[in-house]
Design a protein around this motif. Sequence first.
Motif, short mmCIF file in Angstrom:
data_model
loop_
_atom_site.label_atom_id
_atom_site.label_comp_id
_atom_site.label_asym_id
_atom_site.label_seq_id
_atom_site.Cartn_x
_atom_site.Cartn_y
_atom_site.Cartn_z
N LEU A 16 -0.45 79.61 38.49
CA LEU A 16 -1.33 78.52 38.05
C LEU A 16 -1.32 77.37 39.05
CD1 LEU A 16 -3.19 77.22 35.95
CD2 LEU A 16 -1.13 76.38 34.79
N ILE A 17 -0.14 76.99 39.55
CA ILE A 17 -0.10 75.87 40.49
C ILE A 17 -0.79 76.25 41.80
CG2 ILE A 17 2.18 76.27 41.57
CD1 ILE A 17 0.79 72.87 40.47
N GLY A 18 -0.68 77.51 42.21
CA GLY A 18 -1.39 77.96 43.40
C GLY A 18 -2.90 77.89 43.22
N ALA A 19 -3.38 78.31 42.05
CA ALA A 19 -4.81 78.26 41.77
C ALA A 19 -5.29 76.81 41.67
CB ALA A 19 -5.10 79.01 40.46
N LYS A 20 -4.48 75.96 41.08
CA LYS A 20 -4.84 74.54 40.94
C LYS A 20 -4.98 73.88 42.31
CE LYS A 20 -3.13 70.23 38.84
NZ LYS A 20 -2.98 69.41 40.01
N ARG A 21 -4.14 74.28 43.24
CA ARG A 21 -4.17 73.70 44.59
C ARG A 21 -5.17 74.39 45.50
NH1 ARG A 21 2.29 72.61 45.61
NH2 ARG A 21 2.49 71.02 44.00
N GLY A 22 -5.82 75.43 45.01
CA GLY A 22 -6.82 76.14 45.81
C GLY A 22 -6.22 77.01 46.90
N GLU A 23 -4.99 77.44 46.72
CA GLU A 23 -4.32 78.27 47.72
C GLU A 23 -4.72 79.73 47.56
OE1 GLU A 23 -2.16 77.18 50.09
OE2 GLU A 23 -2.24 75.11 49.42
N ASN A 24 -5.02 80.38 48.68
CA ASN A 24 -5.29 81.82 48.64
C ASN A 24 -4.00 82.62 48.75
OD1 ASN A 24 -8.07 81.52 48.40
ND2 ASN A 24 -8.36 81.39 50.61
N ASP A 25 -3.02 82.06 49.44
CA ASP A 25 -1.74 82.71 49.59
C ASP A 25 -0.80 82.21 48.49
OD1 ASP A 25 -2.55 84.06 51.91
OD2 ASP A 25 -2.05 82.32 53.16
N PRO A 26 0.20 83.02 48.14
CA PRO A 26 1.15 82.56 47.12
C PRO A 26 1.86 81.27 47.53
CG PRO A 26 1.46 84.89 47.61
CD PRO A 26 0.50 84.35 48.62
N VAL A 27 2.05 80.39 46.58
CA VAL A 27 2.78 79.14 46.82
C VAL A 27 4.26 79.43 46.62
CG1 VAL A 27 3.15 76.79 45.98
CG2 VAL A 27 0.85 77.74 46.03
N PRO A 28 5.09 79.18 47.65
CA PRO A 28 6.52 79.40 47.46
C PRO A 28 7.09 78.37 46.49
CG PRO A 28 6.11 78.47 49.63
CD PRO A 28 4.77 78.71 48.99
N PHE A 29 7.93 78.81 45.59
CA PHE A 29 8.55 77.90 44.64
C PHE A 29 9.89 78.45 44.22
CE2 PHE A 29 6.31 80.91 41.95
CZ PHE A 29 7.23 81.18 40.95
N SER A 30 10.68 77.56 43.64
CA SER A 30 11.95 77.99 43.03
C SER A 30 11.98 77.41 41.62
CB SER A 30 13.15 77.51 43.85
OG SER A 30 13.14 76.11 43.96
N LEU A 31 12.64 78.13 40.75
CA LEU A 31 12.79 77.69 39.37
C LEU A 31 13.86 76.61 39.35
CD1 LEU A 31 12.05 78.06 36.39
CD2 LEU A 31 13.76 79.87 36.28
N ALA A 32 13.46 75.40 38.98
CA ALA A 32 14.38 74.26 39.00
C ALA A 32 15.06 74.04 37.65
CB ALA A 32 13.64 72.99 39.42
N GLN A 33 14.33 74.30 36.55
CA GLN A 33 14.89 74.01 35.23
C GLN A 33 14.16 74.82 34.16
OE1 GLN A 33 14.47 69.91 34.06
NE2 GLN A 33 15.97 70.09 32.43
N VAL A 34 14.93 75.21 33.16
CA VAL A 34 14.39 75.83 31.95
C VAL A 34 14.81 74.93 30.79
CG1 VAL A 34 14.46 77.86 30.46
CG2 VAL A 34 14.59 78.14 32.95
N SER A 35 13.84 74.50 29.98
CA SER A 35 14.14 73.55 28.90
C SER A 35 13.61 74.08 27.57
CB SER A 35 13.48 72.20 29.15
OG SER A 35 13.81 71.70 30.39
N ASP A 36 14.41 73.94 26.56
CA ASP A 36 13.99 74.20 25.18
C ASP A 36 13.31 75.56 25.01
OD1 ASP A 36 14.91 71.66 24.41
OD2 ASP A 36 13.02 70.76 25.06
N PHE A 37 13.77 76.55 25.75
CA PHE A 37 13.17 77.89 25.63
C PHE A 37 13.85 78.60 24.47
CE2 PHE A 37 10.52 81.14 27.29
CZ PHE A 37 9.72 80.52 28.23
N ARG A 38 13.05 79.02 23.52
CA ARG A 38 13.56 79.69 22.32
C ARG A 38 12.94 81.08 22.22
NH1 ARG A 38 16.88 76.28 22.69
NH2 ARG A 38 16.95 74.36 21.49
#
Length: 86
Positions: A16-38
């Motif tokens: 989603l963030i890649g599409a929002k930024r208009g990137e054709n290539d995958p946006v590199p990212f790392s998972l920084a935090q998981v919150s309130d996941f049930r």
Amino acid sequence: PGVLMIEAAAQSAGALIGAKRGENDPVPFSLAQVSDFRMKRPVLPGQTLEISVTLDREFGGLCTFKARLRVEDTTVAAGSVTLNTT
């Protein structure tokens, strides 16, 4: 397993963030935090997992998303993931 559902939510948020930024290539990212996941109920082999993510906040290189995972019309997991995109 729950960890795979969280990973699927994070990958969806990254797409989603890649599409929002208009990137054709995958946006590199790392998972920084998981919150309130049930985890509300297990997902069994053969079931189709539907993942929806929405951008909640963006600050600097960090983006927080709300995620909801469903099987048919039943929510099986929900929470927030934060990605570091820098």
